[in-house]
Design an enzyme around this catalytic site. Structure first.
Site, mmCIF file in Angstrom:
data_model
loop_
_atom_site.group_PDB
_atom_site.id
_atom_site.type_symbol
_atom_site.label_atom_id
_atom_site.label_comp_id
_atom_site.label_asym_id
_atom_site.label_seq_id
_atom_site.Cartn_x
_atom_site.Cartn_y
_atom_site.Cartn_z
ATOM 1 N N HIS A 78 5.136 0.573 1.122
ATOM 2 C CA HIS A 78 3.864 1.294 1.014
ATOM 3 C C HIS A 78 3.782 2.542 1.891
ATOM 4 C CE1 HIS A 78 2.717 -2.233 -1.202
ATOM 5 N NE2 HIS A 78 1.508 -1.760 -1.433
ATOM 6 N N LYS A 96 1.036 -14.449 -0.876
ATOM 7 C CA LYS A 96 0.048 -13.588 -0.205
ATOM 8 C C LYS A 96 -0.931 -14.440 0.592
ATOM 9 C CE LYS A 96 -2.898 -9.640 -0.257
ATOM 10 N NZ LYS A 96 -3.283 -8.382 -0.839
ATOM 11 N N GLU A 100 -4.356 -8.096 9.777
ATOM 12 C CA GLU A 100 -3.161 -7.276 9.983
ATOM 13 C C GLU A 100 -2.965 -6.863 11.441
ATOM 14 O OE1 GLU A 100 -2.048 -4.521 6.662
ATOM 15 O OE2 GLU A 100 -1.666 -3.129 8.305
ATOM 16 N N GLU A 118 4.636 -5.164 -7.359
ATOM 17 C CA GLU A 118 4.061 -5.971 -6.266
ATOM 18 C C GLU A 118 4.530 -7.432 -6.379
ATOM 19 O OE1 GLU A 118 2.412 -4.444 -3.801
ATOM 20 O OE2 GLU A 118 0.855 -3.074 -4.567
ATOM 21 N N HIS A 144 -0.132 3.434 -8.334
ATOM 22 C CA HIS A 144 0.202 2.763 -7.069
ATOM 23 C C HIS A 144 1.483 1.925 -7.159
ATOM 24 C CE1 HIS A 144 -0.465 0.715 -3.248
ATOM 25 N NE2 HIS A 144 -0.279 -0.441 -3.873
ATOM 26 N N ARG A 198 -25.700 -4.834 4.471
ATOM 27 C CA ARG A 198 -24.811 -5.292 5.566
ATOM 28 C C ARG A 198 -23.912 -6.450 5.168
ATOM 29 N NH1 ARG A 198 -29.052 -4.447 9.467
ATOM 30 N NH2 ARG A 198 -28.847 -2.337 10.256
ATOM 31 N N ASN A 229 3.026 -4.618 3.347
ATOM 32 C CA ASN A 229 3.093 -3.165 3.193
ATOM 33 C C ASN A 229 4.505 -2.683 2.878
ATOM 34 O OD1 ASN A 229 1.387 -0.463 4.513
ATOM 35 N ND2 ASN A 229 0.275 -2.233 3.768
ATOM 36 N N HIS A 277 2.493 5.204 -0.402
ATOM 37 C CA HIS A 277 1.182 5.849 -0.196
ATOM 38 C C HIS A 277 1.347 7.354 0.013
ATOM 39 C CE1 HIS A 277 -1.283 2.033 1.078
ATOM 40 N NE2 HIS A 277 -1.080 2.100 -0.223
ATOM 41 N N LYS A 306 -8.760 -6.955 1.690
ATOM 42 C CA LYS A 306 -8.695 -5.523 2.028
ATOM 43 C C LYS A 306 -9.498 -4.774 0.975
ATOM 44 C CE LYS A 306 -4.429 -4.569 4.588
ATOM 45 N NZ LYS A 306 -3.094 -3.915 4.553
ATOM 46 N N ARG A 341 0.891 -9.611 8.662
ATOM 47 C CA ARG A 341 0.346 -9.123 7.380
ATOM 48 C C ARG A 341 0.932 -7.771 6.997
ATOM 49 N NH1 ARG A 341 -5.692 -9.357 4.655
ATOM 50 N NH2 ARG A 341 -5.052 -8.166 2.817
HETATM 51 N N1 LIG Z 1 -6.780 -4.474 -1.594
HETATM 52 C C1 LIG Z 1 -5.508 -4.749 -1.702
HETATM 53 O O1 LIG Z 1 -4.982 -5.668 -1.053
HETATM 54 C C2 LIG Z 1 -4.666 -3.965 -2.661
HETATM 55 C C3 LIG Z 1 -3.396 -4.443 -3.024
HETATM 56 C C4 LIG Z 1 -2.643 -3.691 -3.931
HETATM 57 C C5 LIG Z 1 -3.177 -2.542 -4.494
HETATM 58 N N2 LIG Z 1 -4.415 -2.129 -4.150
HETATM 59 C C6 LIG Z 1 -5.024 -0.954 -4.783
HETATM 60 O O2 LIG Z 1 -5.167 -1.251 -6.169
HETATM 61 C C7 LIG Z 1 -5.183 -0.025 -6.894
HETATM 62 C C8 LIG Z 1 -4.276 -0.134 -8.104
HETATM 63 O O3 LIG Z 1 -4.783 -1.155 -8.928
HETATM 64 P P1 LIG Z 1 -4.324 -1.274 -10.432
HETATM 65 O O4 LIG Z 1 -2.878 -1.059 -10.550
HETATM 66 O O5 LIG Z 1 -4.912 -2.537 -10.935
HETATM 67 O O6 LIG Z 1 -4.994 0.011 -11.091
HETATM 68 P P2 LIG Z 1 -6.389 0.275 -11.838
HETATM 69 O O7 LIG Z 1 -7.476 -0.521 -11.277
HETATM 70 O O8 LIG Z 1 -6.532 1.748 -11.862
HETATM 71 O O9 LIG Z 1 -6.097 -0.256 -13.307
HETATM 72 C C9 LIG Z 1 -5.086 0.383 -14.044
HETATM 73 C C10 LIG Z 1 -5.580 0.813 -15.432
HETATM 74 O O10 LIG Z 1 -5.634 -0.331 -16.266
HETATM 75 C C11 LIG Z 1 -6.893 -0.388 -16.939
HETATM 76 N N3 LIG Z 1 -7.150 -1.809 -17.166
HETATM 77 C C12 LIG Z 1 -7.511 -2.738 -16.247
HETATM 78 N N4 LIG Z 1 -7.496 -3.961 -16.805
HETATM 79 C C13 LIG Z 1 -7.137 -3.806 -18.091
HETATM 80 C C14 LIG Z 1 -6.921 -4.696 -19.155
HETATM 81 N N5 LIG Z 1 -7.026 -6.017 -19.002
HETATM 82 N N6 LIG Z 1 -6.580 -4.187 -20.357
HETATM 83 C C15 LIG Z 1 -6.416 -2.839 -20.512
HETATM 84 N N7 LIG Z 1 -6.567 -1.946 -19.534
HETATM 85 C C16 LIG Z 1 -6.926 -2.424 -18.329
HETATM 86 C C17 LIG Z 1 -7.855 0.309 -16.028
HETATM 87 O O11 LIG Z 1 -8.963 0.787 -16.736
HETATM 88 C C18 LIG Z 1 -6.972 1.430 -15.456
HETATM 89 O O12 LIG Z 1 -6.952 2.514 -16.351
HETATM 90 C C19 LIG Z 1 -4.743 1.057 -5.941
HETATM 91 O O13 LIG Z 1 -5.860 1.800 -5.532
HETATM 92 C C20 LIG Z 1 -4.178 0.287 -4.764
HETATM 93 O O14 LIG Z 1 -4.302 0.994 -3.567
HETATM 94 C C21 LIG Z 1 -5.167 -2.818 -3.248
HETATM 95 O O1 LIG Z 2 -2.959 -6.979 1.428
HETATM 96 C C1 LIG Z 2 -2.249 -6.276 2.148
HETATM 97 O O2 LIG Z 2 -2.234 -6.411 3.378
HETATM 98 C C2 LIG Z 2 -1.394 -5.227 1.569
HETATM 99 O O3 LIG Z 2 -0.842 -4.419 2.299
HETATM 100 C C3 LIG Z 2 -1.227 -5.212 0.089
HETATM 101 C C4 LIG Z 2 -0.813 -3.864 -0.485
HETATM 102 O O4 LIG Z 2 -0.129 -4.138 -1.698
HETATM 103 C C5 LIG Z 2 -1.996 -2.970 -0.832
HETATM 104 O O5 LIG Z 2 -1.552 -1.840 -1.526
HETATM 105 C C6 LIG Z 2 -2.916 -2.589 0.288
HETATM 106 O O6 LIG Z 2 -4.076 -1.974 -0.183
HETATM 107 C C7 LIG Z 2 -2.279 -1.643 1.258
HETATM 108 O O7 LIG Z 2 -3.017 -1.688 2.408
HETATM 109 P P1 LIG Z 2 -3.114 -0.511 3.447
HETATM 110 O O8 LIG Z 2 -3.697 -1.188 4.639
HETATM 111 O O9 LIG Z 2 -1.723 0.015 3.687
HETATM 112 O O10 LIG Z 2 -4.007 0.514 2.872
HETATM 113 ZN ZN LIG Z 3 0.104 -2.305 -2.873
#
Ligand SMILES: NC(=O)c1ccc[n+]([C@@H]2O[C@H](COP(=O)([O-])OP(=O)(O)OC[C@H]3O[C@@H](n4cnc5c(N)ncnc54)[C@H](O)[C@@H]3O)[C@@H](O)[C@H]2O)c1
Ligand SMILES: O=C(O)C(=O)C[C@@H](O)[C@H](O)[C@H](O)COP(=O)(O)O
Ligand SMILES: [Zn+2]
Length: 372
Positions: A250, A229, A239, A188, A269, A124, A247, A254, A146, A243
């Site tokens: 996005h 951010k 959000e 980003e 992404h 939890r 997006n 997406h 998120k 917030r």
């Molecule tokens: N939670 C949020 O607020 C938020 C914000 C933006 C994006 N996202 C999510 O993040 C994801 C994309 O993340 P990403 O672009 O980091 O992709 P990812 O996590 O898939 O990493 C990209 C690639 O880089 C490799 N990698 C990572 N670090 C490395 C390093 N230091 N050296 C060499 N290779 C390395 C990984 O193994 C992978 O193959 C998406 O799912 C997106 O929806 C979430």
């Molecule tokens: O942190 C946030 O809020 C964002 O929207 C950051 C985005 O870059 C990120 O890709 C996020 O995961 C998108 O959120 P979602 O709620 O549209 O899934």
């Molecule tokens: Zn994003």
């Protein structure tokens, strides 16, 4: 050694710091030990990051006297699914990780979103620490809480808000990142300029080569992105309002990820966000909200950096306007069936537009596909 930059995220009792700088990985164990003395640490990572950087992190955890275990997933967006999520949760439980222990997300945004969601629900809710290793994760996904996974119906549709207790961004680990993944993260970074910081966008237009090359400009860009951010998240953690600005690009992005079935060989992404931000600016110009020079300038900058900016650049195509619209209607910003988009009056002047006419969006996409 360059002094780390510390960016605070002000969220009352859930406040935390983002430490940014080169070489922080080796000392990450000491920072985690200061946060949770004697805790056990479950490191969630992917195979690539484990191979390149886990020995450094593990040595630091041991030096700080912290016991640790690793849960490893396959690299890429495909791991943000139910099956992998279930496995990660079960491995954490099997390792007898307690509520007071630490889940440490060590990787890009995929690992951060997956591990953060597991931390939100296992027992939890457990404390978690983000150690982001991609540019995208350092400027965006590790901050703000998120977390989640994809559903076959769309992107990030199952998840939770769960803030980390600490973020440690070692900018030197980005030296092993592929140029393509670095550029994806850059989308980003540019987003923060486009949302509400025109001077930052101008600085990026002048300095992007130095940001890509590393050194002080890279650290500046990461810290400025995190400050942007953190400010938005501090005023709207879950959000309900502002917030949604984060997006920008996005809703289109997406949908592109969904229609390309999260296949990272075709689109990752940040690339979807780059195309999506150009589309959001073009759609805004089409609606008479901003002059045509604005989308042209955005597209020119992102293209100069090496990012895709047009639908026609996605290998294998992106389907029809109706297929894209079907994905768009699953967006989490939809309210009582009405589409919400982040539109703009110009660079740095983005705003949240409720009640966007779906037929206008569909026509616009059909035109863009015909141009592609
Ligand atoms: N939670 C949020 O607020 C938020 C914000 C933006 C994006 N996202 C999510 O993040 C994801 C994309 O993340 P990403 O672009 O980091 O992709 P990812 O996590 O898939 O990493 C990209 C690639 O880089 C490799 N990698 C990572 N670090 C490395 C390093 N230091 N050296 C060499 N290779 C390395 C990984 O193994 C992978 O193959 C998406 O799912 C997106 O929806 C979430
Ligand atoms: O942190 C946030 O809020 C964002 O929207 C950051 C985005 O870059 C990120 O890709 C996020 O995961 C998108 O959120 P979602 O709620 O549209 O899934
Ligand atoms: Zn994003």
């Amino acid at each position: 050694m360059t002094e780390p930059t510390i960016v605070p995220v002000a969220l009352g009792e859930r406040s935390y710091d983002i430490a940014i700088g080169p070489g922080l990985l080796a000392g990450a164990g000491a920072r985690v030990a200061a946060l949770a003395p004697g805790a056990r640490v479950a490191v969630v990572t992917d195979e690539t990051v484990a191979r390149l950087h886990l020995p450094t992190l593990a040595a630091g955890l041991e030096a700080a006297g912290l016991k640790h275990a690793a849960v490893t997933v396959r690299p890429g967006e495909g791991s943000k699914n139910y099956a992998t999520f279930a496995r990660v949760c079960d491995e954490l439980i099997a390792a007898k990780i307690e509520r007071g222990d630490i889940v440490l997300a060590f990787g890009g945004g995929v690992v951060g979103d997956l591990a953060g969601f597991a931390a939100a629900v296992v027992r939890r809710g457990m404390r978690f620490v983000q150690v982001p290793t991609t540019l995208l994760a350092q400027v965006d996904s590790s901050v703000g809480g998120k977390t989640g996974i994809n559903s076959p119906h769309g992107k990030n549709l199952v998840g939770a808000f769960h803030q980390p207790s600490l973020v440690i961004a070692d900018t030197a680990v980005l030296d092993t990142l592929s140029p393509r993944e670095f550029r994806a993260g850059y989308a980003e970074v540019a987003k923060y300029g486009l949302i509400d910081d025109e001077p930052f966008f101008h600085w990026l237009e002048r300095s992007w080569r130095e940001v890509l090359a590393g050194g002080a400009a890279r650290q500046t860009a990461i810290a400025r992105s995190c400050r942007s951010k953190a400010a938005i998240v501090a005023r709207d953690e879950t959000e309900t309002g502002d917030r949604a600005l984060l997006n920008l690009g996005h809703t289109f992005g997406h949908a592109l990820e969904a229609v390309t079935r999260y296949d990272g060989n075709r689109l990752v992404h940040g690339e979807g966000v780059a195309i999506g931000m150009v589309l959001a600016h073009e759609f805004s110009a089409r609606q008479g909200l901003c002059p045509q020079e604005e989308p042209s300038r955005v597209a020119a900058h992102l293209a100069a950096v090496g990012l895709p900016t047009r639908l026609g650049e996605v290998p294998g195509g992106v389907g029809t306007a109706d297929e894209l619209m079907a994905a768009i209607t699953q967006d989490k910003k939809v309210r009582r069936g009405q589409l919400t988009f982040i539109l703009t009056r110009g660079i740095g002047r983005s705003f949240i537009a409720r009640d966007v006419d779906p037929e206008a969006v569909r026509r616009f996409l059909a035109e863009k596909l015909a141009e592609a």
